[in-house]
Structure formats: structure tokens, C-alpha cells
Design a protein around this motif. Structure first.
Motif, PDB file in Angstrom:
ATOM      1  N   GLU A  48      60.640  67.963  31.400  1.00  0.00           N
ATOM      2  CA  GLU A  48      59.629  68.827  32.022  1.00  0.00           C
ATOM      3  C   GLU A  48      58.397  68.013  32.408  1.00  0.00           C
ATOM      4  O   GLU A  48      57.818  68.223  33.478  1.00  0.00           O
ATOM      5  CB  GLU A  48      59.224  69.965  31.078  1.00  0.00           C
ATOM      6  CG  GLU A  48      60.277  71.056  30.897  1.00  0.00           C
ATOM      7  CD  GLU A  48      60.303  72.069  32.042  1.00  0.00           C
ATOM      8  OE1 GLU A  48      59.731  71.781  33.119  1.00  0.00           O
ATOM      9  OE2 GLU A  48      60.906  73.150  31.859  1.00  0.00           O
ATOM     10  N   ASN A  52      56.960  67.324  36.154  1.00  0.00           N
ATOM     11  CA  ASN A  52      55.562  67.596  36.502  1.00  0.00           C
ATOM     12  C   ASN A  52      54.910  66.402  37.186  1.00  0.00           C
ATOM     13  O   ASN A  52      54.190  66.560  38.178  1.00  0.00           O
ATOM     14  CB  ASN A  52      54.755  67.971  35.257  1.00  0.00           C
ATOM     15  CG  ASN A  52      54.893  69.436  34.909  1.00  0.00           C
ATOM     16  OD1 ASN A  52      55.520  70.203  35.645  1.00  0.00           O
ATOM     17  ND2 ASN A  52      54.321  69.833  33.784  1.00  0.00           N
ATOM     18  N   HIS A  56      53.701  67.336  40.795  1.00  0.00           N
ATOM     19  CA  HIS A  56      52.256  67.613  40.852  1.00  0.00           C
ATOM     20  C   HIS A  56      51.397  66.369  40.989  1.00  0.00           C
ATOM     21  O   HIS A  56      50.221  66.474  41.293  1.00  0.00           O
ATOM     22  CB  HIS A  56      51.793  68.361  39.590  1.00  0.00           C
ATOM     23  CG  HIS A  56      52.489  69.654  39.340  1.00  0.00           C
ATOM     24  ND1 HIS A  56      52.421  70.719  40.209  1.00  0.00           N
ATOM     25  CD2 HIS A  56      53.286  70.059  38.324  1.00  0.00           C
ATOM     26  CE1 HIS A  56      53.132  71.730  39.726  1.00  0.00           C
ATOM     27  NE2 HIS A  56      53.681  71.355  38.586  1.00  0.00           N
ATOM     28  N   GLY A 110      56.867  74.886  32.427  1.00  0.00           N
ATOM     29  CA  GLY A 110      57.010  73.499  31.988  1.00  0.00           C
ATOM     30  C   GLY A 110      56.114  73.146  30.808  1.00  0.00           C
ATOM     31  O   GLY A 110      56.598  72.737  29.749  1.00  0.00           O
TER      32      GLY A 110
END
Ligand code: ADP
Ligand code: MG
Lengths: 142, 117
Positions: A48, A52, A56, A110
Motif C-alpha cells: 500500500e 501511494n 501520489h 491505503g
């Protein structure tokens, strides 16, 4: 087993490759014969976190250490940072764009998952400077 | 039931993992959101999904799942197939839609694998 460390560069431009670092950690921990549930919790939390960094933050670096009775994971990126940490930790909160949702991520689960599967989690983040996520999963005897 | 039973019940086509078909599976999970799958570890062994990208294989790998069924006739690409092979994960595809595929497996004894915590 103490003092063992694995380091990875997580490329930010290729979603299809996200998870390679977590998969490698998983197979190394398996070879060390650690308990299945410990390995699974480490794998999911790191996966996770890796996702990310890719969706992101444009990628980053990951480091995993076996240290003092715990598996320690550190995920560092130089992305946009997290504006409001307590909001980001809420189940269902996500700033992921639609194209990410259509790939099966961006449900805002997440960070809550990472918290749930680890024994300790700390996030350092400053807008514009990036994010460092530190996680520990206890594993007596290592 | 075994994965061979899963294949038969869903009238599915095997994509890879023939040698693993006699393995027993007890529970399954159906979702297109991978974080939802990752949220509830309960020893599920089969993942049903309408989503087709390498992260579906990765998610199953992280969860120690042994079989992925793509619904609505979805087909994985060669890269996904080789990833699944290297992880020891069986891939199959069925024409059934998600609801029907899950229902058929449930009717034949597969369960959801416990309540979320
Ligand atoms: N490494 C990161 N860099 C910047 N923002 C992040 C990072 N990780 C998480 N975030 C922010 O926190 C939100 C929640 O993250 P998460 O719970 O993993 O949900 P999701 O990834 O599905 O959006 C993200 O939508 C994003 O805004
Ligand atoms: Mg996320």
C-alpha cells in the motif's frame, strides 16, 4: 538476523511495476522462514505504501530492516506531501484521480490498512517537501 | 472444493496453473477495488475480479491467494500471465458477471472467509 537491510528505488512513472519492491521483500522474508502472518502484514503494508508513492508522489525509495524484534519499513518520497494527515488517515478519504480508481486503487483505504496491519506507524510530511512513512511489525526473535 | 471444481462450476477457461488445479480452496473474495481486498485478510484463496492489470496479480500475491478468476470474459495480457506463473497463481476467465460468479461459488460451498474486523 539483526542488521539485515534491503533497499529499493520505486520508479514513479510505471504503475504496472508498482509492487515489485514489496514482492521482493515478501520472498526474502519467506526465505528467512518468518511466520506467515508477519510476512503477510509486512507485505500488505509495504505494498500500500509503495502504491501511494507511485500514485501520489512520483515514486521514491524504500528501505526494510530486520532490527530489534521488528521488521522496520521506511518509505521516502519527494512528492507533494500530505496537507492534512488526520484527514488522509480517514477510511475513504482519497485525492486519487479517476484513472487511478479505474485501476483498482484510490478507495482511500491505503493509509488505514497500513495502520491496521502494523504495530506502529509514523508519518512525517511537509507540503512541497515530501513524505516519509515509517512502519514497524513486531516479530520476536529477529 | 478444488480449483478444478471452481473452473467447472464457473464454466471457466484456464489461462495458467494447470498443475495447481487439484489444490483445495475454501473461501473467496470478489472486488474491483484492490484496497478493499487488502483490507480483509481472512485466508481467502480465490479472488474474483473484473479488473485486469498487473496489480490484481500483485494484490493476490501479497494476500497469499492462489487463484484469480476474471469475470465478464476479461483476458489478462502476457505480462500478467507470466507474473502469475512466477507467483504460482492460477488464472482463469469466466463469461459470468461478478454477482453470478460469486453466487455460483457460494452455492457450491465456497464462503467469504469470516467477517471483517
Ligand atoms: N506518499 C504520499 N504523498 C502524497 N500524498 C499522499 C501519499 N500517501 C497518501 N497521500 C494522500 O493521502 C490520501 C489517502 O491515502 P490512502 O489512504 O492510501 O488512499 P488512496 O491512496 O486510495 O487515495 C491520498 O489520497 C493522498 O491525498
Ligand atoms: Mg493508497
Amino acid at each position: 538476523m539483526s542488521d539485515m537491510a534491503f533497499c529499493y528505488i520505486v520508479p514513479g512513472d510505471d504503475f504496472t511495476r508498482a509492487g515489485e519492491a514489496s514482492a521482493d521483500v515478501k520472498s526474502r522474508l519467506k526465505m528467512l522462514g518468518l511466520p506467515t502472518d508477519v510476512i503477510r502484514r509486512v507485505s500488505i503494508a509495504m505494498y500500500e505504501g509503495e502504491i501511494n508513492m507511485v500514485i501520489h508522489a512520483g515514486g521514491g525509495e524504500a528501505e526494510v530492516r530486520l532490527d530489534n524484534g521488528a521488521i522496520y519499513m521506511e518509505l521516502r518520497d519527494r512528492g507533494p506531501g500530505i496537507q492534512d494527515l488526520s484527514l488522509a488517515m480517514k477510511e475513504g478519504y482519497s485525492t486519487a484521480p479517476e484513472n487511478i480508481r479505474s485501476l483498482g486503487f484510490g478507495a482511500g483505504m491505503g493509509l488505514p490498512n497500513m495502520k491496521k496491519y502494523t504495530d506502529r506507524m509514523e508519518i512525517e510530511s511537509a507540503p512541497g517537501e515530501g513524505t516519509t512513512v515509517k512502519m514497524w511489525v513486531n516479530c520476536p526473535g529477529i | 472444493m478444488t480449483m478444478a471444481d471452481v473452473k467447472r462450476v464457473l464454466n471457466a477457461r484456464l489461462i495458467c496453473g494447470e498443475e495447481l488445479l487439484e489444490k483445495e480452496v475454501h473461501s473467496a473474495c470478489g472486488s474491483d477495488m484492490m484496497s478493499d481486498v487488502l483490507a480483509y485478510v481472512k485466508d481467502q484463496s480465490v479472488l474474483l475480479s473484473g479488473l485486469v492489470n498487473p496489480q490484481v496479480i500483485r494484490t493476490a500475491q501479497m494476500m497469499d491467494m492462489v487463484c484469480i478468476v476474471f469475470v465478464r470474459g476479461k483476458e489478462p495480457d502476457p505480462m500478467m500471465i507470466s507474473l502469475a506463473e512466477s507467483c504460482g497463481i492460477v488464472l482463469m476467465t469466466t463469461e459470468h458477471r461478478m454477482f453470478t460468479a460469486c453466487g455460483l461459488l457460494y452455492e457450491n460451498g465456497l464462503r467469504g472467509g469470516g467477517m471483517p474486523k
